[in-house]
Design an enzyme around this catalytic site. Structure first.
Site, PDB file in Angstrom:
ATOM      1  N   ARG A 187      -5.715  11.130  -0.570  1.00 33.75           N
ATOM      2  CA  ARG A 187      -5.266  11.632  -1.873  1.00 33.75           C
ATOM      3  C   ARG A 187      -6.453  11.927  -2.772  1.00 33.75           C
ATOM      4  O   ARG A 187      -6.440  12.861  -3.561  1.00 33.75           O
ATOM      5  CB  ARG A 187      -4.319  10.625  -2.532  1.00 33.75           C
ATOM      6  N   HIS A 240       0.871  -1.171   0.000  1.00 35.18           N
ATOM      7  CA  HIS A 240       0.000   0.000   0.000  1.00 35.18           C
ATOM      8  C   HIS A 240       0.911   1.225   0.000  1.00 35.18           C
ATOM      9  O   HIS A 240       1.824   1.288   0.810  1.00 35.18           O
ATOM     10  CB  HIS A 240      -0.904  -0.027   1.232  1.00 35.18           C
TER      11      HIS A 240
END
Lengths: 264, 555
Positions: free
Chosen positions: B346, B326
Site C-alpha cells: 500500500r 493486520h
C-alpha cells in the site's frame, strides 16, 4: 470456535478460521490419503483437504506457512511413475493424487561443543564420516520441498568450503526428506546445521559495534537513563517521543549521528 | 493454478477502473482519509477490539470483571481435563530442577540459560521442539547496537508505539538486554545479515527512529529457532526435551509454591506427574482461537494454554483484551491464507478495492482503522469477493505499482511476495491480490515483572504468553527480541531461585478444585475443557457424523 456473526440481510456461508467449507457451486476432486479415497474441494492445500475430510493432525502440522518442516508429504499421480515431494501446507491437491505424510524420519545427529570445536571442515568430516558415502545420486536435491541444492552443499562440505555450504543450505527447514532418500544414508540437514553454526560463529566477521555496545551495557552506562524513563510521566515521554530525530533512510550505516547525543 | 475463471471475470472490473485510478494517483489524488470522528465510528462498529458485541466480562478468577473477547473469556472460564480429586500426586514420574513448558524461542532460551548453572532441565512441549511462532517471524529482531542508537531510543520507540500503555520495567529490560541477546545469538553461531566488515545490516521499520531491525534473510525467526534447538540438542545431558507432551495443569505445593505440572503424552494418552522446583511458562500466543472467526498468521499450536493454566492457579493478566490484527492477510490462494502481505504494498500506491473494482477507503489508515474498513466492506456493504473456499477477500491492486513507478518495481521491491504468489500461478505485477484482516499477535497475557516472576513463588513466564512488554500495540521486531530477552531472564531467575534452595512440600491440585467451585458459584454450568492444546478444523458435516451424543467409548 464461534462462527463469524453476519449482520447483513442475506447471510451467506463463509469459512472461519482455518476451517474450509464447500461453497455452493464449488467442485470437489478425489484424492487418496494413504490409499483411501476422499472427495475434497479443489484449490485446497493437502493439509486443509485432509482436515476437510476429517483428519485432525497431531504430527504432520506446524506453522502451516511453509517454514517449519513438520508436514513433508510424498505423492504419486495416476499414470505417472514419478515420486513427488512437497509440504502439505503449501501443495495444492490434484485429482487422483496418492499421498502419505512423512512427519518424522530417523537421522542420527552428532554431539559437539560449539565453543571448543575447531572451525574447519575436518571437524565436520570427523563428526560425520558418512559424508564420504555420498554417491552423488542427487536424490536428496530432488526430494527437497524447498528447492535447496542439497547435493551441492554436501559436495562443498566434502571439499572444505564451509561458507558456500552455509549459503547453499540456508533455506533448509530440516524436514528430513533428503535423509529419507539418501543412498549413502547421510543425515544431510544435521550436517548442514553444524556447518552453518561454524560459519556464523567463526567465519562470518564479528560485529564490532555490537561488542562495544555490550561492554557499555555491562558497565552500567544506560542504567540511570533507563531508570529515569521508567518513572517518567506520560506527558514528558510523549514530548521526548515526538522530538526524536529520525535516522535518514539513505544514510549508510554507522555514518549518521543525531544533533542531541546526550542519550547515546 | 492461479485465479479461477470466475475470479478472473471479477478481475476485469478491477482492470476497468484501473486507468482512471492510476491517473488520479499520478495527480496525487487519493480516496479521502477518515476524520478522527469517522475513524471512531468504524472502529467502534467493526474492529474486533472495539466492538462491544463479541466481548464480555470474565466472571471468575483474579481479573474477574475484565472485558475480553468471548473466545478468551470462555477459555478462562474453563475447567480442567482432569478431575483434581482423582489424581494420585504421590507417584512422581519426573523430578527436576526446572520445568519449562513450551519449546519455542522463549522456552529454548530459558532452558539454555537455566542449564548454564548446571541444573537439570525438562522442556515439555505439545508439538515438536521449535514448532512455535518464533519459527515464523520473518522480518527481524530489534536491538540498539549502532553508534547513533541506544537503549534510550529503543525504549522510547517501543513505549510510543504501544500508545504508552506498556509496563515500564519490562520495556526497560527489553531495551537493556536487546544487544546482549544479539551478541549471545552471534556467539551461538547464528548467521546475521552483515556488511562485509561484520557490521549488522540494520534497517528501519514502522515506528522506528533508528535503523534497529537486524535480520537473517527473510527467515530471521527460523534461523534463531534452528540455532537454539541445535544448542539444546548438544546439552542432552542436562536438558530433556519431551515432545508431544504438553503440560495440562500446574502443580502447587501446600505452601503455595509452584511445584511442577501434570504432563500429557498426546500420543499414548498417559499423564505424568512432573515435580519441579521452578516452572517457566513459555507457551506462546492465541491466534488459533480464531477470535471472531478470523484467520491467523499463527502456528498450529497457538491456543493460549499457558494463560489458562496460570489463571486457574491465581495469576492475573496484563493488556489481555488487546489483540493485533493486520489489515492485509492473504485470502487467496488457500495455501497462503492468513499470512501477511506487508504494508509496503500500500505504501507503494496499491489501492484496496471491492468486488466492483471500486475504492472504498484510504489505503494507508492506521492498521486498526484499515482493518475495520475492510471488515465493513465485506460484512455490512457485502461487496467482498467470495473465494472458492468460502473466504471474504478484497482486492489489493498491486499491478498499479509498476504503472506508477515503472516496469519491474514489484519484482524489485517485493521479491518474497512475488515468488510466493508466482509459485501458485499468480503474477502480482499483473494481477491483484486478495486480502482480508488476519489475527497476528497476542498483545497481552500473564502478568510478570522484569525478572519474569509471577505472583506465585517458583512460577516464571516469558514470551508471547505474557503481557505488558508491548502495551496495546507491538512494534515489528520486538516479538523476537521479547522471546530472547525474557526467555533468558526467565532461565536465569528460575535457576537463581532453585540455587537458593527450594524445599517442596506435599503436591496439590487444590487450586484447580477451588477454581471449579468458583465456576459453579458463578453459575457457569457447562464450562469448556481447556487447555484445548490443538484447534479442531473438522467441518460441521464431519463433526455431525461423529455422533458425539450417540457414542459410548469401548473400554
Amino acid at each position: 470456535m464461534s462462527k463469524q456473526e453476519c449482520s447483513c440481510a442475506t447471510p451467506r456461508q463463509v469459512a472461519t478460521g482455518d476451517r474450509a467449507i464447500l461453497p455452493e457451486g464449488a467442485r470437489t476432486i478425489p484424492i487418496y490419503v494413504m490409499g483411501k479415497r476422499y472427495e475434497v474441494p479443489e484449490t485446497l492445500t493437502i493439509m486443509k483437504a485432509m482436515e476437510f475430510a476429517g483428519f485432525k493432525f497431531l504430527r504432520g502440522a506446524g506453522c502451516r506457512g511453509g517454514i517449519c518442516g513438520a508436514c513433508p508429504t510424498v505423492y504419486r499421480k495416476e499414470g505417472d511413475y514419478k515420486l513427488y515431494f512437497g509440504l502439505a501446507c503449501q501443495t495444492v491437491v490434484e485429482p487422483n493424487m496418492y499421498l502419505a505424510q512423512i512427519p518424522f524420519y530417523p537421522a542420527n545427529r552428532a554431539q559437539y561443543e560449539i565453543d571448543t570445536i575447531k572451525p574447519a571442515a575436518e571437524s565436520i568430516h570427523a563428526l560425520y564420516p558418512e559424508l564420504f558415502r555420498c554417491v552423488a545420486c542427487n536424490n536428496c536435491t530432488k526430494a527437497c520441498p524447498m528447492g535447496v541444492e542439497v547435493l551441492d552443499y554436501i559436495s562443498a562440505i566434502k571439499q572444505g568450503d564451509i561458507a558456500r555450504a552455509a549459503r547453499l543450505s540456508f533455506d533448509c527447514i530440516q524436514c528430513g526428506m533428503c535423509a529419507s532418500r539418501c543412498m549413502g544414508e547421510l543425515p544431510q540437514y544435521h550436517i548442514a546445521q553444524l556447518t552453518r553454526r561454524i560459519y556464523g560463529k567463526y567465519i562470518q566477521p564479528r560485529a564490532e559495534h555490537l561488542e562495544k555496545r555490550v561492554a557499555e551495557i555491562e558497565s552500567g552506562k544506560y542504567d540511570a537513563t533507563l531508570k529515569d524513563l521508567q518513572s517518567m510521566d506520560k506527558e514528558k515521554l510523549e514530548k521526548l517521543y515526538k522530538e526524536r530525530e529520525r535516522e535518514p533512510d539513505m544514510a549508510p550505516l554507522g555514518t549518521w549521528m543525531p544533533k542531541d547525543t546526550q542519550y547515546l | 493454478m492461479g485465479y479461477t475463471p470466475e475470479m478472473k471475470e471479477l478481475i476485469k472490473r478491477v482492470e476497468a477502473t484501473r486507468p482512471a485510478r492510476v491517473e488520479r494517483a499520478r495527480r496525487g489524488e487519493n480516496f479521502p482519509a477518515l476524520s478522527l470522528e469517522e475513524r471512531a465510528v468504524v472502529l467502534e462498529k467493526f474492529h474486533p477490539d472495539y466492538q462491544k458485541e463479541g466481548r464480555r466480562a470474565v466472571r471468575v478468577g483474579r481479573d474477574k470483571g475484565l472485558v475480553l473477547p468471548d473466545e478468551i473469556a470462555t477459555m478462562l472460564e474453563s475447567r480442567s481435563m482432569l478431575r483434581p480429586d482423582k489424581v494420585d500426586l504421590t507417584k512422581i514420574d519426573f523430578d527436576t530442577d526446572v520445568l519449562i513448558v513450551g519449546a519455542g524461542g522463549g522456552g529454548s532460551s530459558a532452558a539454555l540459560l537455566a542449564s548454564n548453572s548446571g541444573l537439570k532441565v525438562i522442556m515439555a512441549t505439545k508439538l515438536r521442539h521449535g514448532d512455535a511462532n518464533t519459527m515464523m517471524a520473518e522480518g527481524g529482531i530489534q536491538a540498539a547496537t549502532q553508534e547513533c542508537d541506544s537503549p534510550f531510543y529503543h525504549y522510547l520507540d517501543t513505549i510510543g508505539g504501544g500508545h504508552f500503555t506498556n509496563q515500564p520495567d519490562l520495556v526497560a529490560a527489553l531495551a537493556h538486554d536487546a544487544p546482549l541477546s544479539i551478541a549471545w545469538l552471534e556467539s551461538l553461531g547464528m548467521i546475521f545479515n552483515k556488511l562485509p566488515d561484520g557490521r549488522l545490516d540494520a534497517r528501519h521499520f514502522g515506528g522506528s527512529s533508528r535503523k534497529r531491525m537486524n535480520s537473517s534473510g527473510d527467515m530471521t525467526g527460523a534461523e534463531i529457532m534452528r540455532v537454539l534447538r541445535d544448542e539444546v540438542r548438544n546439552r542432552r545431558d542436562r536438558i530433556t526435551v519431551l515432545e508431544f507432551c504438553p503440560a495440562v495443569e500446574l502443580l502447587l505445593d501446600e505452601t503455595g509454591k509452584c511445584a511442577g505440572a501434570i504432563l500429557y503424552n498426546m500420543e499414548t494418552r498417559e499423564f505424568f506427574i512432573a515435580r519441579a522446583k521452578a516452572v517457566v511458562i513459555a507457551t506462546g500466543g492465541n491466534g488459533r482461537l480464531h477470535i471472531k472467526g478470523f484467520a491467523t498468521t499463527n502456528h498450529y499450536g497457538a491456543t493460549m494454554d499457558g494463560v489458562v493454566m496460570c489463571y486457574r492457579a491465581g495469576v492475573g493478566t496484563t493488556c489481555l483484551p488487546s489483540t493485533q490484527y493486520h489489515p492485509t492477510g492473504v485470502a487467496y490462494p488457500e495455501q497462503n491464507v492468513g499470512l501477511l502481505i506487508t504494508e509496503k504494498v500500500r505504501g507503494l500506491g496499491a489501492h484496496v478495492l471491492n468486488n466492483e473494482g471500486e475504492q472504498f477507503c484510504f489505503p494507508l489508515e492506521p492498521r486498526d482503522v484499515e482493518s475495520a474498513e475492510l471488515i465493513k466492506e465485506a460484512v455490512e456493504v457485502q461487496k467482498a469477493v467470495l473465494t472458492p473456499t468460502g473466504r471474504y477477500g478484497l482486492w489489493l491492486d498491486s499491478p498499479m505499482i509498476d504503472l506508477l513507478h515503472g516496469e519491474g518495481t514489484v519484482r524489485r521491491e517485493l521479491p518474497a511476495k512475488f515468488i510466493q504468489f508466482a509459485r501458485h500461478g499468480i503474477d502480482i505485477s499483473k494481477e491483484p491480490m486478495l486480502v482480508y484482516p488476519t489475527l497476528h499477535y497476542q498483545n497481552g497475557g500473564i502478568a510478570i515483572n522484569a525478572d519474569c516472576e509471577t505472583v506465585i513463588p517458583g512460577l516464571y513466564s516469558a514470551g508471547e504468553c505474557t503481557g505488558g512488554v508491548h502495551g496495546e500495540n507491538r512494534l515489528m521486531g520486538n516479538s523476537l527480541q521479547d522471546v530472547i530477552t525474557f526467555g533468558r531472564r526467565a532461565g536465569v531467575s528460575a535457576a537463581a531461585y532453585v540455587k537458593k534452595g527450594v524445599e517442596l512440600k506435599k503436591l496439590t491440585l487444590d487450586h484447580v478444585a477451588g477454581y471449579e467451585k468458583e465456576l459453579a458459584e458463578a453459575g457457569i454450568d457447562n464450562p469448556m475443557v481447556a487447555p484445548i492444546l490443538l484447534p479442531d478444523y473438522a467441518t460441521d458435516e464431519v463433526a455431525s457424523r461423529r455422533m458425539a451424543e450417540a457414542i459410548q467409548e469401548a473400554e
